[in-house]
Design a protein around this motif. Structure first.
Motif, mmCIF file in Angstrom:
data_model
loop_
_atom_site.group_PDB
_atom_site.id
_atom_site.type_symbol
_atom_site.label_atom_id
_atom_site.label_comp_id
_atom_site.label_asym_id
_atom_site.label_seq_id
_atom_site.Cartn_x
_atom_site.Cartn_y
_atom_site.Cartn_z
ATOM 1 N N ALA A 108 -8.992 67.708 32.980
ATOM 2 C CA ALA A 108 -7.590 67.468 33.283
ATOM 3 C C ALA A 108 -6.729 68.082 32.185
ATOM 4 O O ALA A 108 -7.208 68.393 31.090
ATOM 5 N N ALA A 109 -5.436 68.233 32.469
ATOM 6 C CA ALA A 109 -4.534 68.895 31.527
ATOM 7 C C ALA A 109 -4.494 68.162 30.184
ATOM 8 O O ALA A 109 -4.511 68.785 29.119
ATOM 9 N N ARG A 110 -4.462 66.821 30.206
ATOM 10 C CA ARG A 110 -4.377 66.094 28.945
ATOM 11 C C ARG A 110 -5.662 66.216 28.130
ATOM 12 O O ARG A 110 -5.625 66.218 26.902
ATOM 13 N N GLU A 111 -6.799 66.369 28.817
ATOM 14 C CA GLU A 111 -8.056 66.585 28.109
ATOM 15 C C GLU A 111 -8.053 67.936 27.392
ATOM 16 O O GLU A 111 -8.495 68.056 26.248
ATOM 17 N N VAL A 112 -7.530 68.955 28.083
ATOM 18 C CA VAL A 112 -7.431 70.275 27.471
ATOM 19 C C VAL A 112 -6.508 70.239 26.262
ATOM 20 O O VAL A 112 -6.792 70.831 25.217
ATOM 21 N N ASP A 113 -5.383 69.519 26.388
ATOM 22 C CA ASP A 113 -4.434 69.408 25.271
ATOM 23 C C ASP A 113 -5.103 68.793 24.042
ATOM 24 O O ASP A 113 -4.930 69.266 22.912
ATOM 25 N N VAL A 114 -5.862 67.715 24.273
ATOM 26 C CA VAL A 114 -6.528 67.035 23.164
ATOM 27 C C VAL A 114 -7.565 67.948 22.514
ATOM 28 O O VAL A 114 -7.624 68.080 21.283
ATOM 29 N N LEU A 115 -8.379 68.626 23.326
ATOM 30 C CA LEU A 115 -9.421 69.494 22.774
ATOM 31 C C LEU A 115 -8.832 70.697 22.048
ATOM 32 O O LEU A 115 -9.386 71.156 21.042
ATOM 33 N N ARG A 116 -7.720 71.207 22.526
ATOM 34 C CA ARG A 116 -7.088 72.336 21.843
ATOM 35 C C ARG A 116 -6.655 71.936 20.431
ATOM 36 O O ARG A 116 -6.812 72.702 19.475
ATOM 37 N N ALA A 156 -9.673 71.597 18.211
ATOM 38 C CA ALA A 156 -10.115 72.930 17.797
ATOM 39 C C ALA A 156 -9.251 73.477 16.661
ATOM 40 O O ALA A 156 -9.710 74.300 15.858
ATOM 41 N N GLU A 157 -7.999 73.004 16.587
ATOM 42 C CA GLU A 157 -7.106 73.440 15.514
ATOM 43 C C GLU A 157 -7.299 72.626 14.241
ATOM 44 O O GLU A 157 -6.627 72.867 13.238
ATOM 45 N N GLY A 158 -8.202 71.626 14.288
ATOM 46 C CA GLY A 158 -8.522 70.867 13.093
ATOM 47 C C GLY A 158 -7.790 69.555 12.935
ATOM 48 O O GLY A 158 -7.903 68.912 11.889
ATOM 49 N N LEU A 159 -7.058 69.111 13.956
ATOM 50 C CA LEU A 159 -6.311 67.861 13.851
ATOM 51 C C LEU A 159 -7.235 66.671 14.071
ATOM 52 O O LEU A 159 -8.190 66.744 14.867
ATOM 53 N N ASP A 160 -6.940 65.548 13.395
ATOM 54 C CA ASP A 160 -7.715 64.334 13.609
ATOM 55 C C ASP A 160 -7.035 63.474 14.667
ATOM 56 O O ASP A 160 -5.987 63.844 15.229
ATOM 57 N N THR A 161 -7.609 62.304 14.971
ATOM 58 C CA THR A 161 -7.103 61.458 16.043
ATOM 59 C C THR A 161 -5.656 61.049 15.817
ATOM 60 O O THR A 161 -4.824 61.099 16.743
ATOM 61 N N ARG A 162 -5.314 60.659 14.591
ATOM 62 C CA ARG A 162 -3.938 60.239 14.305
ATOM 63 C C ARG A 162 -2.959 61.392 14.509
ATOM 64 O O ARG A 162 -1.898 61.224 15.114
ATOM 65 N N GLN A 163 -3.316 62.564 14.028
ATOM 66 C CA GLN A 163 -2.428 63.722 14.155
ATOM 67 C C GLN A 163 -2.257 64.138 15.618
ATOM 68 O O GLN A 163 -1.172 64.522 16.044
ATOM 69 N N ILE A 164 -3.355 64.022 16.381
ATOM 70 C CA ILE A 164 -3.282 64.361 17.811
ATOM 71 C C ILE A 164 -2.361 63.384 18.531
ATOM 72 O O ILE A 164 -1.535 63.771 19.371
ATOM 73 N N SER A 165 -2.479 62.101 18.206
ATOM 74 C CA SER A 165 -1.640 61.090 18.856
ATOM 75 C C SER A 165 -0.166 61.341 18.556
ATOM 76 O O SER A 165 0.699 61.171 19.433
ATOM 77 N N GLU A 166 0.153 61.748 17.333
ATOM 78 C CA GLU A 166 1.541 62.039 16.967
ATOM 79 C C GLU A 166 2.030 63.305 17.682
ATOM 80 O O GLU A 166 3.171 63.360 18.157
ATOM 81 N N LYS A 167 1.171 64.290 17.765
ATOM 82 C CA LYS A 167 1.550 65.565 18.381
ATOM 83 C C LYS A 167 1.827 65.403 19.874
ATOM 84 O O LYS A 167 2.775 65.995 20.414
ATOM 85 N N LEU A 168 1.006 64.605 20.553
ATOM 86 C CA LEU A 168 1.116 64.459 22.002
ATOM 87 C C LEU A 168 1.886 63.214 22.422
ATOM 88 O O LEU A 168 2.055 62.976 23.629
ATOM 89 N N LYS A 218 -8.601 58.462 22.062
ATOM 90 C CA LYS A 218 -10.027 58.130 22.055
ATOM 91 C C LYS A 218 -10.539 57.928 23.479
ATOM 92 O O LYS A 218 -11.666 58.329 23.811
ATOM 93 N N ASN A 219 -9.723 57.298 24.343
ATOM 94 C CA ASN A 219 -10.133 57.086 25.735
ATOM 95 C C ASN A 219 -10.266 58.413 26.482
ATOM 96 O O ASN A 219 -11.176 58.592 27.301
ATOM 97 N N VAL A 220 -9.342 59.344 26.210
ATOM 98 C CA VAL A 220 -9.420 60.670 26.834
ATOM 99 C C VAL A 220 -10.735 61.341 26.459
ATOM 100 O O VAL A 220 -11.454 61.875 27.317
#
Length: 229
Positions: free
Chosen positions: A170-178, A181-193, A201-203
């Motif tokens: 799904a689109a949100r899964e691709v966003d998280v994996l991208r 791949a850029e080196g962001l951790d869970t906290r940084q990903i949550s802030e970015k998205l 984590k559920n995604v």
């Protein structure tokens, strides 16, 4: 001025089914049947790559026929819609409720039942897809609305991720994996998205469970290999 036409490629594992669709569409002045990406469409010989040249293409539509929406059909849809270059019309003999939502999420613009695919309905579906509009039979519209309503009600009472397809990402899964791949951790990903860390984590958990991926690195490698990122 020459009339603008809709560029159409036809995809089917059964040559007779493909020939039937082509025979309907090649009589339409507003349609140009062409080989897929400069060569014959899957399963066609070069002398079967029907085409009518001249004029200016008004859009790009891929008509694909499937008997059942299995993993092979899902992979074909992913290939056709990847990059957004073609808008897909799906002609199906059988389509289960979960498959319908998956097809729509993949970007299928129009769906026809095989037994209802008259020349007039087929042309209408192709033209609608070329304009970026949706086209579904009445029974599938009702089914889709029921599914969306069920998913919305589920989202209110559950933190699980909804609207994930049976196959692929799904689109949100691709966003998280991208972002992984850029080196962001869970906290940084949550802030970015603008997701909670729990949602991120559920995604990931849902994706890795569904596709049998071992860890984040494996998930990123899969996404890269399949062309999602």
């Amino acid at each position: 001025m020459p009339q603008k036409r809709v560029t159409v490629t036809v995809h089917a594992s059964d040559p007779l089914s493909r020939a039937g669709v082509v025979s309907h569409l090649q009589l339409e002045p507003s349609v140009e049947i062409v080989p897929y990406r400069g060569g014959a469409a899957d399963g066609e010989r070069g002398d079967e790559a029907w085409g009518r040249r001249g004029g200016e293409a008004a859009g790009a539509v891929a008509v694909t026929l499937v008997d059942r929406f299995d993993e092979s059909a899902a992979a074909e849809l992913r290939r056709l819609v990847r990059g957004g270059e073609q808008r897909v019309v799906l002609i199906a003999r059988d389509l289960r409720e979960p498959d319908l939502l998956t097809a729509v999420e993949y970007g299928v613009r129009a769906i026809l039942w095989h037994h209802q695919a008259t020349p007039r309905r087929l042309l209408r579906a192709v033209q609608s897809a070329a304009r970026g509009e949706g086209h579904l039979p009445p029974d599938l519209i009702s089914t889709l609305l029921t599914q969306v309503g069920r998913l919305r009600r589920s989202a209110v009472t559950s933190t699980s991720v909804a609207l994930t397809p049976a196959f692929g990402m799904a689109a949100r899964e691709v966003d998280v994996l991208r972002l992984i791949a850029e080196g962001l951790d869970t906290r940084q990903i949550s802030e970015k998205l603008a997701y909670s860390e729990r949602t991120v984590k559920n995604v990931l958990h849902g994706l890795m469970t569904r596709l049998h991926l071992r860890n984040r690195a494996h998930a990123v490698a899969y996404a890269l290999r399949e062309g999602y990122i």
